[in-house]
Design a protein around this motif. Structure first.
Motif, PDB file in Angstrom:
ATOM      1  N   ARG A   1      66.936  30.807 -65.313  1.00  0.00           N
ATOM      2  CA  ARG A   1      68.165  30.026 -65.201  1.00  0.00           C
ATOM      3  C   ARG A   1      68.719  30.107 -63.787  1.00  0.00           C
ATOM      4  O   ARG A   1      68.430  31.044 -63.049  1.00  0.00           O
ATOM      5  N   ASP A   2      69.573  29.139 -63.429  1.00  0.00           N
ATOM      6  CA  ASP A   2      70.233  29.189 -62.127  1.00  0.00           C
ATOM      7  C   ASP A   2      71.753  29.084 -62.247  1.00  0.00           C
ATOM      8  O   ASP A   2      72.446  28.915 -61.255  1.00  0.00           O
ATOM      9  N   GLU A   3      72.295  29.240 -63.461  1.00  0.00           N
ATOM     10  CA  GLU A   3      73.738  29.296 -63.650  1.00  0.00           C
ATOM     11  C   GLU A   3      74.157  30.761 -63.560  1.00  0.00           C
ATOM     12  O   GLU A   3      73.539  31.627 -64.163  1.00  0.00           O
ATOM     13  N   LEU A   4      75.238  31.018 -62.842  1.00  0.00           N
ATOM     14  CA  LEU A   4      75.704  32.393 -62.667  1.00  0.00           C
ATOM     15  C   LEU A   4      76.180  33.002 -63.979  1.00  0.00           C
ATOM     16  O   LEU A   4      76.878  32.350 -64.762  1.00  0.00           O
TER      17      LEU A   4
ATOM     18  N   TYR B   1      59.290  28.250 -56.977  1.00  0.00           N
ATOM     19  CA  TYR B   1      59.900  27.927 -55.686  1.00  0.00           C
ATOM     20  C   TYR B   1      61.213  27.166 -55.898  1.00  0.00           C
ATOM     21  O   TYR B   1      62.241  27.489 -55.305  1.00  0.00           O
ATOM     22  N   ASP B   2      61.184  26.162 -56.767  1.00  0.00           N
ATOM     23  CA  ASP B   2      62.384  25.373 -57.041  1.00  0.00           C
ATOM     24  C   ASP B   2      63.485  26.246 -57.634  1.00  0.00           C
ATOM     25  O   ASP B   2      64.650  26.158 -57.217  1.00  0.00           O
ATOM     26  N   LEU B   3      63.147  27.115 -58.581  1.00  0.00           N
ATOM     27  CA  LEU B   3      64.128  27.999 -59.203  1.00  0.00           C
ATOM     28  C   LEU B   3      64.742  28.938 -58.164  1.00  0.00           C
ATOM     29  O   LEU B   3      65.962  29.120 -58.117  1.00  0.00           O
ATOM     30  N   SER B   4      63.920  29.509 -57.307  1.00  0.00           N
ATOM     31  CA  SER B   4      64.442  30.445 -56.306  1.00  0.00           C
ATOM     32  C   SER B   4      65.369  29.739 -55.314  1.00  0.00           C
ATOM     33  O   SER B   4      66.388  30.301 -54.906  1.00  0.00           O
ATOM     34  N   THR B   5      65.046  28.523 -54.963  1.00  0.00           N
ATOM     35  CA  THR B   5      65.883  27.752 -54.050  1.00  0.00           C
ATOM     36  C   THR B   5      67.217  27.393 -54.708  1.00  0.00           C
ATOM     37  O   THR B   5      68.280  27.505 -54.086  1.00  0.00           O
ATOM     38  N   ARG B   6      67.166  26.977 -55.963  1.00  0.00           N
ATOM     39  CA  ARG B   6      68.409  26.657 -56.685  1.00  0.00           C
ATOM     40  C   ARG B   6      69.292  27.895 -56.820  1.00  0.00           C
ATOM     41  O   ARG B   6      70.517  27.813 -56.684  1.00  0.00           O
ATOM     42  N   ARG B   7      68.685  29.035 -57.077  1.00  0.00           N
ATOM     43  CA  ARG B   7      69.455  30.274 -57.199  1.00  0.00           C
ATOM     44  C   ARG B   7      70.136  30.637 -55.873  1.00  0.00           C
ATOM     45  O   ARG B   7      71.302  31.017 -55.853  1.00  0.00           O
ATOM     46  N   ALA B   8      69.404  30.540 -54.788  1.00  0.00           N
ATOM     47  CA  ALA B   8      69.998  30.837 -53.476  1.00  0.00           C
ATOM     48  C   ALA B   8      71.163  29.889 -53.209  1.00  0.00           C
ATOM     49  O   ALA B   8      72.219  30.311 -52.723  1.00  0.00           O
ATOM     50  N   ASP B   9      70.987  28.626 -53.525  1.00  0.00           N
ATOM     51  CA  ASP B   9      72.045  27.646 -53.314  1.00  0.00           C
ATOM     52  C   ASP B   9      73.255  27.942 -54.198  1.00  0.00           C
ATOM     53  O   ASP B   9      74.402  27.846 -53.742  1.00  0.00           O
TER      54      ASP B   9
END
Length: 191
Positions: A69-72, A112-120
């Motif tokens: 997931r990429d929601e905090l 890669y996409d998940l890690s980028t979304r998380r950083a953002d």
């Protein structure tokens, strides 16, 4: 008046002291992995010919996100508050990178996409909390820079993380990031 070497060293030491104090006061668990790397002057531009320390602060995935997931998560609030407090004390020209990482489950493009979304997501939340004029760079590495071999669930959990890299300029952080891609497991560099 301090010369460039003394100024860079003093800012770095101040950053380390503030980070340790802020994370201790916040009672963050799990505690972040804190590491330092010094980028030699020969890797720096001619107009900045000094060795530059880079501070690396890594938080496990559990500090910010549920798996895949990429929601905090609500538990991210104290970590974000601590990092925001640290950033508020920084000089406006400091280089701060937010780096997202994953384990090796899932496809490489997905990770890669998940890690980028998380950083953002983390960088955006920090900016909303008011960190002054500090520029936050965002980068995702997917599964390409594990701390440990992805051979167990515990190791995979460590590899799913968000890191913050701090330095006096962008060039030393970019140097560290470039060199870490040449290393299969970087845990030995963090202690």
């Amino acid at each position: 008046m301090l010369d460039a070497t003394e100024t860079v060293a003093m800012e770095h030491q101040d950053r380390m002291v503030r980070l340790r104090r802020i994370t201790r006061q916040a009672g963050l668990t799990p505690t972040p992995i804190i590491g330092e790397t010094v980028v030699p002057r020969r890797h720096m531009p001619d107009d900045f010919p000094v060795d530059v320390p880079v501070l690396r602060v890594a938080f496990s995935e559990r500090s910010f996100f549920d798996t895949a997931r990429d929601e905090l998560r609500p538990e991210a609030a104290p970590v974000l508050d601590a990092i925001a407090a640290l950033l508020r004390g920084e000089a406006p020209d400091v280089a701060v990178f937010v780096a997202g990482h994953t384990d090796d489950r899932g496809s490489e493009p997905y990770n890669y996409d998940l890690s980028t979304r998380r950083a953002d997501t983390v960088a955006t939340a920090l900016m909303r909390s008011g960190v002054g004029d500090v520029a936050l760079w965002r980068v995702g590495f997917g599964e390409s820079v594990p701390l440990y071999p992805n051979s167990s669930a515990a190791n995979q959990a460590y590899n799913r993380r968000v890191e913050f890299l701090f330095a006096a300029r962008t060039e030393p952080v970019l140097d560290v990031l470039k060199r870490q891609l040449d290393t299969i497991c970087v845990a030995q560099n963090l202690a």
